[in-house]
Scaffold this active site. Structure first.
Site, PDB file in Angstrom:
ATOM      1  N   ASP A  91       0.880  -1.165   0.000  1.00  0.00           N
ATOM      2  CA  ASP A  91       0.000   0.000   0.000  1.00  0.00           C
ATOM      3  C   ASP A  91       0.918   1.216   0.000  1.00  0.00           C
ATOM      4  O   ASP A  91       1.580   1.510   1.001  1.00  0.00           O
ATOM      5  CB  ASP A  91      -0.882  -0.033   1.260  1.00  0.00           C
ATOM      6  CG  ASP A  91      -1.767   1.207   1.351  1.00  0.00           C
ATOM      7  OD1 ASP A  91      -1.560   2.158   0.565  1.00  0.00           O
ATOM      8  OD2 ASP A  91      -2.662   1.211   2.220  1.00  0.00           O
TER       9      ASP A  91
ATOM     10  N   TYR B  86     -10.337  15.457  -7.256  1.00  0.00           N
ATOM     11  CA  TYR B  86      -9.369  14.750  -8.122  1.00  0.00           C
ATOM     12  C   TYR B  86      -8.502  15.753  -8.892  1.00  0.00           C
ATOM     13  O   TYR B  86      -7.277  15.604  -8.969  1.00  0.00           O
ATOM     14  CB  TYR B  86     -10.154  13.854  -9.082  1.00  0.00           C
ATOM     15  CG  TYR B  86      -9.331  13.076 -10.070  1.00  0.00           C
ATOM     16  CD1 TYR B  86      -8.525  12.016  -9.664  1.00  0.00           C
ATOM     17  CD2 TYR B  86      -9.369  13.382 -11.438  1.00  0.00           C
ATOM     18  CE1 TYR B  86      -7.786  11.285 -10.585  1.00  0.00           C
ATOM     19  CE2 TYR B  86      -8.642  12.658 -12.366  1.00  0.00           C
ATOM     20  CZ  TYR B  86      -7.850  11.607 -11.936  1.00  0.00           C
ATOM     21  OH  TYR B  86      -7.127  10.886 -12.851  1.00  0.00           O
TER      22      TYR B  86
HETATM   23  N1  LIG Z   1      -7.918   5.514 -16.816  1.00  0.00           N
HETATM   24  C1  LIG Z   1      -8.139   6.792 -17.110  1.00  0.00           C
HETATM   25  O1  LIG Z   1      -9.044   7.143 -17.869  1.00  0.00           O
HETATM   26  C2  LIG Z   1      -7.234   7.866 -16.524  1.00  0.00           C
HETATM   27  C3  LIG Z   1      -7.398   9.191 -16.949  1.00  0.00           C
HETATM   28  C4  LIG Z   1      -6.567  10.180 -16.414  1.00  0.00           C
HETATM   29  C5  LIG Z   1      -5.589   9.833 -15.493  1.00  0.00           C
HETATM   30  N2  LIG Z   1      -5.467   8.547 -15.094  1.00  0.00           N
HETATM   31  C6  LIG Z   1      -4.451   8.231 -14.090  1.00  0.00           C
HETATM   32  O2  LIG Z   1      -3.664   7.139 -14.529  1.00  0.00           O
HETATM   33  C7  LIG Z   1      -3.296   6.329 -13.403  1.00  0.00           C
HETATM   34  C8  LIG Z   1      -3.754   4.894 -13.619  1.00  0.00           C
HETATM   35  O3  LIG Z   1      -5.121   4.890 -13.924  1.00  0.00           O
HETATM   36  P1  LIG Z   1      -5.904   3.526 -14.175  1.00  0.00           P
HETATM   37  O4  LIG Z   1      -7.251   3.907 -14.687  1.00  0.00           O
HETATM   38  O5  LIG Z   1      -5.048   2.592 -14.925  1.00  0.00           O
HETATM   39  O6  LIG Z   1      -6.082   3.031 -12.664  1.00  0.00           O
HETATM   40  P2  LIG Z   1      -6.787   1.702 -12.149  1.00  0.00           P
HETATM   41  O7  LIG Z   1      -7.822   2.130 -11.144  1.00  0.00           O
HETATM   42  O8  LIG Z   1      -7.225   0.849 -13.294  1.00  0.00           O
HETATM   43  O9  LIG Z   1      -5.588   0.966 -11.422  1.00  0.00           O
HETATM   44  C9  LIG Z   1      -5.017   1.516 -10.276  1.00  0.00           C
HETATM   45  C10 LIG Z   1      -4.183   0.443  -9.603  1.00  0.00           C
HETATM   46  O10 LIG Z   1      -3.634   1.036  -8.427  1.00  0.00           O
HETATM   47  C11 LIG Z   1      -3.775   0.125  -7.342  1.00  0.00           C
HETATM   48  N3  LIG Z   1      -3.797   0.903  -6.117  1.00  0.00           N
HETATM   49  C12 LIG Z   1      -4.771   1.730  -5.667  1.00  0.00           C
HETATM   50  N4  LIG Z   1      -4.416   2.272  -4.499  1.00  0.00           N
HETATM   51  C13 LIG Z   1      -3.169   1.794  -4.212  1.00  0.00           C
HETATM   52  C14 LIG Z   1      -2.263   1.991  -3.136  1.00  0.00           C
HETATM   53  N5  LIG Z   1      -2.555   2.786  -2.111  1.00  0.00           N
HETATM   54  N6  LIG Z   1      -1.075   1.350  -3.190  1.00  0.00           N
HETATM   55  C15 LIG Z   1      -0.766   0.511  -4.209  1.00  0.00           C
HETATM   56  N7  LIG Z   1      -1.590   0.277  -5.244  1.00  0.00           N
HETATM   57  C16 LIG Z   1      -2.780   0.912  -5.242  1.00  0.00           C
HETATM   58  C17 LIG Z   1      -5.074  -0.630  -7.624  1.00  0.00           C
HETATM   59  O11 LIG Z   1      -5.120  -1.866  -6.953  1.00  0.00           O
HETATM   60  C18 LIG Z   1      -5.004  -0.789  -9.152  1.00  0.00           C
HETATM   61  O12 LIG Z   1      -4.329  -1.966  -9.527  1.00  0.00           O
HETATM   62  C19 LIG Z   1      -3.923   6.996 -12.173  1.00  0.00           C
HETATM   63  O13 LIG Z   1      -2.990   7.849 -11.565  1.00  0.00           O
HETATM   64  C20 LIG Z   1      -5.065   7.792 -12.770  1.00  0.00           C
HETATM   65  O14 LIG Z   1      -5.465   8.875 -11.954  1.00  0.00           O
HETATM   66  C21 LIG Z   1      -6.273   7.551 -15.580  1.00  0.00           C
END
Ligand SMILES: NC(=O)c1ccc[n+]([C@@H]2O[C@H](COP(=O)([O-])OP(=O)(O)OC[C@H]3O[C@@H](n4cnc5c(N)ncnc54)[C@H](O)[C@@H]3O)[C@@H](O)[C@H]2O)c1
Length: 254
Positions: A67, A159
């Site tokens: 975490d 966010y």
């Molecule tokens: N997917 C999108 O559309 C999008 C758009 C803009 C920005 N982002 C950014 O890109 C990044 C990844 O996005 P995503 O959609 O692939 O995320 P996701 O939600 O699919 O995956 C996030 C991962 O982080 C892990 N996680 C969450 N909290 C954690 C913690 N405290 N410690 C360790 N692991 C932890 C979860 O288990 C998961 O595997 C993020 O920073 C998100 O804000 C995503």
């Protein structure tokens, strides 16, 4: 930069990717491994399947359950990387979360959770890996922001505040650590067609409304962002720092 350098330019480099059991993080691991990096995955969820995929493609990877908002776990992550692979060259801090809510309904607990997952994790993970990078005289720190900070997307005040914080952090830290051969850059990501296990991703319902606003009318895919991650991680990208690269099909002409 020669093509081969982009393809295999990370041979023997060690990359930590946080939040990489699914989504963008998983794509970053696979792309960095393809370029030759040894991968350390940190996620609260099990990421064995990502390790297996990298190993079956001929790469090297380990995963730990961590975490990243917990200081002890962040320290263990850095130790795992140095114990397994002897060094830390690259950190892609991908952990993040969003939580859509009209501003007046955001509870203080929700606000703090969004700050914790997007910013506390960043602070702790970077503090944990920086000593190893300074010792190497080389480092690539890549942070994840969002195009919602340029677009002013509604219902994401908490966010967007956190993701603008990621950009401020990136710029300030870049100024501090450039002298050690360490670069720090952010990628502001548009809505990405990540496949969530339960298909609850916002992308499937919202993408049809977003695509017409983009200059390129196709969904942002994890591999689109992974290519930018791989580029920023290269030794040859060492003069680029403190920047935010917007990857969103041109929705925000930032
Ligand atoms: N997917 C999108 O559309 C999008 C758009 C803009 C920005 N982002 C950014 O890109 C990044 C990844 O996005 P995503 O959609 O692939 O995320 P996701 O939600 O699919 O995956 C996030 C991962 O982080 C892990 N996680 C969450 N909290 C954690 C913690 N405290 N410690 C360790 N692991 C932890 C979860 O288990 C998961 O595997 C993020 O920073 C998100 O804000 C995503």
């Amino acid at each position: 930069m020669k093509i081969e350098e982009f393809e295999r330019g990370l041979s023997d480099r060690v990359a930590i990717v946080t939040g990489a059991a699914i989504g963008n993080g998983r794509a970053f691991c696979e792309r960095l491994a393809e370029a030759g990096a040894k991968i350390v995955i940190a996620d609260i969820a099990d990421a064995t399947h990502v390790v297996d995929a990298i190993r079956s493609a001929g790469g090297e990877a380990v995963a730990i359950r961590a975490d990243c908002s917990n200081p002890d776990d962040a320290a263990t992550l850095a130790k795992t990387a140095t114990d397994h692979f002897g060094r830390i060259d690259i950190l892609v801090h991908n952990v993040g979360m969003y939580d859509e809510e009209p501003f007046e309904l955001i509870t203080f607990a929700q606000w703090k959770k969004v700050m914790e997952v997007n910013l506390d994790t960043l602070f702790l993970t970077v503090q944990a890996v920086l000593p190893a990078m300074k010792e190497n005289g080389f480092g690539r720190i890549i942070t994840l922001s969002s195009n919602t900070v340029w677009l002013g997307t509604p219902y994401l005040a908490h966010y967007a505040a956190a993701k603008m914080g990621v950009i401020g952090f990136t710029r300030s830290l870049a100024a501090e650590v450039g002298r050690y051969g360490i670069t720090v850059n952010a990628i502001s990501v548009g809505l990405t067609a990540t496949q969530k296990p339960d298909d609850s991703g916002r992308s499937s319902t919202i993408l049809p409304h977003i695509l017409p606003q983009q200059a390129v009318h196709r969904a942002d895919e994890p591999h689109d962002i992974a290519n930018v991650v791989a580029f920023l991680a290269l030794p040859a990208s060492g003069i680029i720092t403190g920047q935010t690269i917007n990857v969103d099909g041109g929705a925000a002409r930032h």
